[in-house]
Design a protein around this motif. Structure first.
Motif, PDB file in Angstrom:
ATOM      1  N   GLY A  19     -81.096   3.252   0.604  1.00  0.00           N
ATOM      2  CA  GLY A  19     -80.052   2.231   0.560  1.00  0.00           C
ATOM      3  C   GLY A  19     -78.968   2.536  -0.453  1.00  0.00           C
ATOM      4  N   GLY A  20     -79.271   3.395  -1.431  1.00  0.00           N
ATOM      5  CA  GLY A  20     -78.266   3.752  -2.433  1.00  0.00           C
ATOM      6  C   GLY A  20     -78.644   3.278  -3.820  1.00  0.00           C
ATOM      7  N   ARG A  21     -78.317   4.097  -4.815  1.00  0.00           N
ATOM      8  CA  ARG A  21     -78.695   3.795  -6.202  1.00  0.00           C
ATOM      9  C   ARG A  21     -77.861   2.655  -6.768  1.00  0.00           C
ATOM     10  N   GLU A  22     -78.500   1.577  -7.171  1.00  0.00           N
ATOM     11  CA  GLU A  22     -77.849   0.523  -7.952  1.00  0.00           C
ATOM     12  C   GLU A  22     -77.781   1.004  -9.407  1.00  0.00           C
ATOM     13  N   ASP A  23     -76.687   0.651 -10.095  1.00  0.00           N
ATOM     14  CA  ASP A  23     -76.531   1.104 -11.483  1.00  0.00           C
ATOM     15  C   ASP A  23     -77.541   0.457 -12.423  1.00  0.00           C
ATOM     16  N   GLU A  24     -77.884  -0.804 -12.158  1.00  0.00           N
ATOM     17  CA  GLU A  24     -78.714  -1.540 -13.123  1.00  0.00           C
ATOM     18  C   GLU A  24     -80.105  -0.913 -13.229  1.00  0.00           C
ATOM     19  N   PRO A  25     -80.577  -0.653 -14.464  1.00  0.00           N
ATOM     20  CA  PRO A  25     -81.909  -0.072 -14.617  1.00  0.00           C
ATOM     21  C   PRO A  25     -82.982  -0.980 -14.033  1.00  0.00           C
ATOM     22  N   VAL A  26     -84.146  -0.414 -13.776  1.00  0.00           N
ATOM     23  CA  VAL A  26     -85.272  -1.156 -13.215  1.00  0.00           C
ATOM     24  C   VAL A  26     -86.117  -1.695 -14.373  1.00  0.00           C
ATOM     25  N   ALA A  27     -86.241  -3.008 -14.452  1.00  0.00           N
ATOM     26  CA  ALA A  27     -87.095  -3.603 -15.492  1.00  0.00           C
ATOM     27  C   ALA A  27     -88.555  -3.282 -15.183  1.00  0.00           C
ATOM     28  N   ILE A  28     -89.345  -3.061 -16.220  1.00  0.00           N
ATOM     29  CA  ILE A  28     -90.771  -2.792 -16.005  1.00  0.00           C
ATOM     30  C   ILE A  28     -91.606  -3.871 -16.675  1.00  0.00           C
ATOM     31  N   GLN A  29     -92.824  -4.055 -16.159  1.00  0.00           N
ATOM     32  CA  GLN A  29     -93.709  -5.075 -16.710  1.00  0.00           C
ATOM     33  C   GLN A  29     -95.013  -4.440 -17.182  1.00  0.00           C
ATOM     34  N   SER A  30     -95.565  -5.039 -18.223  1.00  0.00           N
ATOM     35  CA  SER A  30     -96.858  -4.595 -18.730  1.00  0.00           C
ATOM     36  C   SER A  30     -97.970  -5.173 -17.866  1.00  0.00           C
ATOM     37  N   SER A  31     -99.176  -4.691 -18.076  1.00  0.00           N
ATOM     38  CA  SER A  31    -100.349  -5.234 -17.390  1.00  0.00           C
ATOM     39  C   SER A  31    -101.401  -5.501 -18.466  1.00  0.00           C
ATOM     40  N   ILE A  32    -101.634  -6.781 -18.717  1.00  0.00           N
ATOM     41  CA  ILE A  32    -102.491  -7.185 -19.836  1.00  0.00           C
ATOM     42  C   ILE A  32    -103.845  -7.620 -19.285  1.00  0.00           C
ATOM     43  N   GLY A  33    -104.898  -6.887 -19.592  1.00  0.00           N
ATOM     44  CA  GLY A  33    -106.228  -7.190 -19.083  1.00  0.00           C
ATOM     45  C   GLY A  33    -106.769  -8.503 -19.649  1.00  0.00           C
ATOM     46  N   THR A  34    -107.716  -9.088 -18.932  1.00  0.00           N
ATOM     47  CA  THR A  34    -108.317 -10.357 -19.369  1.00  0.00           C
ATOM     48  C   THR A  34    -109.151 -10.140 -20.620  1.00  0.00           C
ATOM     49  N   ASP A  35    -108.979 -11.040 -21.589  1.00  0.00           N
ATOM     50  CA  ASP A  35    -109.762 -10.965 -22.830  1.00  0.00           C
ATOM     51  C   ASP A  35    -109.630 -12.311 -23.538  1.00  0.00           C
ATOM     52  N   THR A  36    -110.000 -12.373 -24.798  1.00  0.00           N
ATOM     53  CA  THR A  36    -109.759 -13.599 -25.563  1.00  0.00           C
ATOM     54  C   THR A  36    -108.254 -13.776 -25.729  1.00  0.00           C
TER      55      THR A  36
ATOM     56  N   LEU B 268    -102.958 -11.481 -26.884  1.00  0.00           N
ATOM     57  CA  LEU B 268    -101.714 -11.533 -27.661  1.00  0.00           C
ATOM     58  C   LEU B 268    -101.494 -10.220 -28.412  1.00  0.00           C
ATOM     59  N   ALA B 269    -102.581  -9.619 -28.907  1.00  0.00           N
ATOM     60  CA  ALA B 269    -102.453  -8.329 -29.603  1.00  0.00           C
ATOM     61  C   ALA B 269    -101.993  -7.243 -28.636  1.00  0.00           C
ATOM     62  N   ASP B 270    -102.503  -7.288 -27.422  1.00  0.00           N
ATOM     63  CA  ASP B 270    -102.093  -6.310 -26.406  1.00  0.00           C
ATOM     64  C   ASP B 270    -100.613  -6.490 -26.058  1.00  0.00           C
ATOM     65  N   ILE B 271    -100.204  -7.747 -25.907  1.00  0.00           N
ATOM     66  CA  ILE B 271     -98.782  -8.018 -25.629  1.00  0.00           C
ATOM     67  C   ILE B 271     -97.909  -7.514 -26.772  1.00  0.00           C
TER      68      ILE B 271
ATOM     69  N   PRO C 144    -109.932   0.823 -21.950  1.00  0.00           N
ATOM     70  CA  PRO C 144    -110.656   0.245 -20.806  1.00  0.00           C
ATOM     71  C   PRO C 144    -110.002  -1.059 -20.365  1.00  0.00           C
ATOM     72  N   TYR C 145    -110.155  -1.404 -19.098  1.00  0.00           N
ATOM     73  CA  TYR C 145    -109.376  -2.497 -18.515  1.00  0.00           C
ATOM     74  C   TYR C 145    -110.292  -3.501 -17.816  1.00  0.00           C
ATOM     75  N   ARG C 146    -110.050  -4.777 -18.073  1.00  0.00           N
ATOM     76  CA  ARG C 146    -110.784  -5.840 -17.392  1.00  0.00           C
ATOM     77  C   ARG C 146    -109.796  -6.667 -16.566  1.00  0.00           C
ATOM     78  N   LEU C 147    -110.209  -6.940 -15.323  1.00  0.00           N
ATOM     79  CA  LEU C 147    -109.382  -7.738 -14.428  1.00  0.00           C
ATOM     80  C   LEU C 147    -110.153  -9.007 -14.099  1.00  0.00           C
ATOM     81  N   SER C 148    -109.458 -10.122 -14.027  1.00  0.00           N
ATOM     82  CA  SER C 148    -110.074 -11.372 -13.581  1.00  0.00           C
ATOM     83  C   SER C 148    -111.358 -11.709 -14.335  1.00  0.00           C
ATOM     84  N   GLY C 149    -111.198 -11.913 -15.625  1.00  0.00           N
ATOM     85  CA  GLY C 149    -112.314 -12.402 -16.423  1.00  0.00           C
ATOM     86  C   GLY C 149    -113.517 -11.488 -16.426  1.00  0.00           C
ATOM     87  N   GLY C 150    -113.300 -10.192 -16.423  1.00  0.00           N
ATOM     88  CA  GLY C 150    -114.403  -9.245 -16.495  1.00  0.00           C
ATOM     89  C   GLY C 150    -115.021  -8.922 -15.157  1.00  0.00           C
ATOM     90  N   ARG C 151    -114.485  -9.512 -14.063  1.00  0.00           N
ATOM     91  CA  ARG C 151    -115.030  -9.249 -12.730  1.00  0.00           C
ATOM     92  C   ARG C 151    -114.938  -7.763 -12.396  1.00  0.00           C
TER      93      ARG C 151
END
Ligand code: MG
Length: 368
Positions: A126-143, A148-151, A18-25
């Motif tokens: 536009g054409g494929r660049e060789d460099e891979p696409v970096a991805i980012q996590s999405s860490i929900g609001t919590d204590t 830190l455990a989610d990260i 389950p996911y919380r965004l913006s302090g449980g909003r």
């Protein structure tokens, strides 16, 4: 070639956690995705997807896509789906605004165009660049401890770029931000995404209290004007996300010096066609981008990765793969998490299709 049939499916996508965004909003445990298949008289079919991140994140909701298709589909039958901008104009005439509805159709047209050309969509953007696409996590609001455990769990999956959701008051957010920034190892970065939850005075207090700590802050306040006021009274780089919806938004933001980067989400701006224009403006005026979708079972994610893959790596920050947070595998093929990066598929078109066994009966069919 013309559009002979448009088939619409609704698919429920449970989140692994389950996911919380913006302090449980905002709190939710599943996404509602709409898949759109365009069948042509030539035997080619293209897939698109629209998946708002719940119904409280943006002025968009899943059932709205299905309702909107009833308005749009009759205007699209008979058009050549390879003529991307003619389809775009037809949709804008038939239904002004409602960009999130059009995104699913636009993606399906690009899928057809790529298959017809025998090329992956990134080559047409536009054409494929060789460099891979970096991805980012999405860490929900919590204590701080839970975040830190989610990260740490995401680090195990290869993620080195984290988007941590904050926005529940000055003291609680300062505790979160200090804990996460202090624990961030060399070679990793954390963005603090407020998702509009702060008032300007709260944003200014928090950001200035940690003025010496390197960090990006994303969409601190509800409105563009509030974010601009924060920009003028703080020093950290600011990413605008929800405030960038149409092309003139990015032109104004750049003219005002309102941000240093943006979130470019296909579902919010109306698909690849409109996102490509914003991408090109950003590259030509010096703004970095997180290129992703608003939510996805894998088709929207993959479409966004095609756009990122064809973007000069200097201007990419990271892309979010929403489907990497799901408890189900909705698609075959597509862009996947490969230890913290991804790449656009090599197959022609988008290179991703839904699993037939998950689709069920269509909720609507237009055409013959
Ligand atoms: Mg954001």
């Amino acid at each position: 070639m013309h559009i002979a049939r448009i088939v619409v499916h609704a698919v429920e996508l449970p989140l692994a956690n389950p996911y919380r965004l913006s302090g449980g909003r905002l709190y939710f445990d599943r996404l509602d995705s709409t898949l759109v298949r365009i069948d042509t008289d030539a035997g080619l079919s293209g897939w698109g997807e629209g998946c708002p991140w719940g119904s409280t994140y943006l002025p968009a909701f899943a059932r709205g896509i299905r309702a909107g298709m009833e308005e749009l589909a009759p205007q699209l039958l008979g058009l050549d789906p390879r003529r991307i901008e003619i389809v775009e104009r037809a949709m804008d005439r038939a239904l002004p605004g409602h960009l999130y509805i059009k995104s699913a159709v636009d993606l399906a047209c690009w899928d057809v165009l790529g298959q017809a050309a025998g090329l992956p969509v990134c080559e047409l953007l536009g054409g494929r660049e060789d460099e891979p696409v970096a991805i980012q996590s999405s860490i929900g609001t919590d204590t701080p401890e839970a975040m830190l455990a989610d990260i740490a769990a995401r680090r195990e999956q290869g993620y080195r770029i984290h988007s941590a959701k904050v926005g529940s008051g000055v003291d609680a957010d300062l505790a979160r931000i200090r804990a996460l920034a202090e624990a961030c190892p060399a070679g990793e970065s954390v963005t603090f995404d407020v998702n509009r939850a702060w008032l300007p005075d709260q944003a200014i207090q928090v950001m200035n209290a940690i003025a010496g700590t390197p960090a990006y802050f994303e969409q601190p306040c509800e409105s563009y004007e509030q974010c601009l006021a924060v920009r003028r009274l703080t020093a950290h780089p600011i990413i605008l996300d929800e405030s960038i919806q149409i092309f003139s938004d990015i032109v104004r933001a750049q003219a005002d010096g309102a941000c240093e980067a943006i979130g470019l989400k296909l579902g919010r701006v109306g698909g690849l066609t409109k996102a490509r224009r914003i991408r090109d403006f950003c590259v030509n005026t010096g703004l970095r981008m997180n290129i992703e979708d608003t939510g996805s079972g894998g088709i929207g994610d993959t479409a966004a990765v095609h756009l990122a893959q064809s973007t000069d790596p200097l201007f990419r920050r990271a892309s979010w793969l929403c489907h990497d947070m799901l408890a189900v595998e909705m698609v075959e093929g597509g862009a996947r998490n490969e230890a913290g990066t991804t790449h656009a598929p090599e197959a022609s078109g988008l290179g991703v299709t839904p699993r037939e066994d998950l689709l069920g009966e269509p909720v609507a069919v237009f055409g013959d």
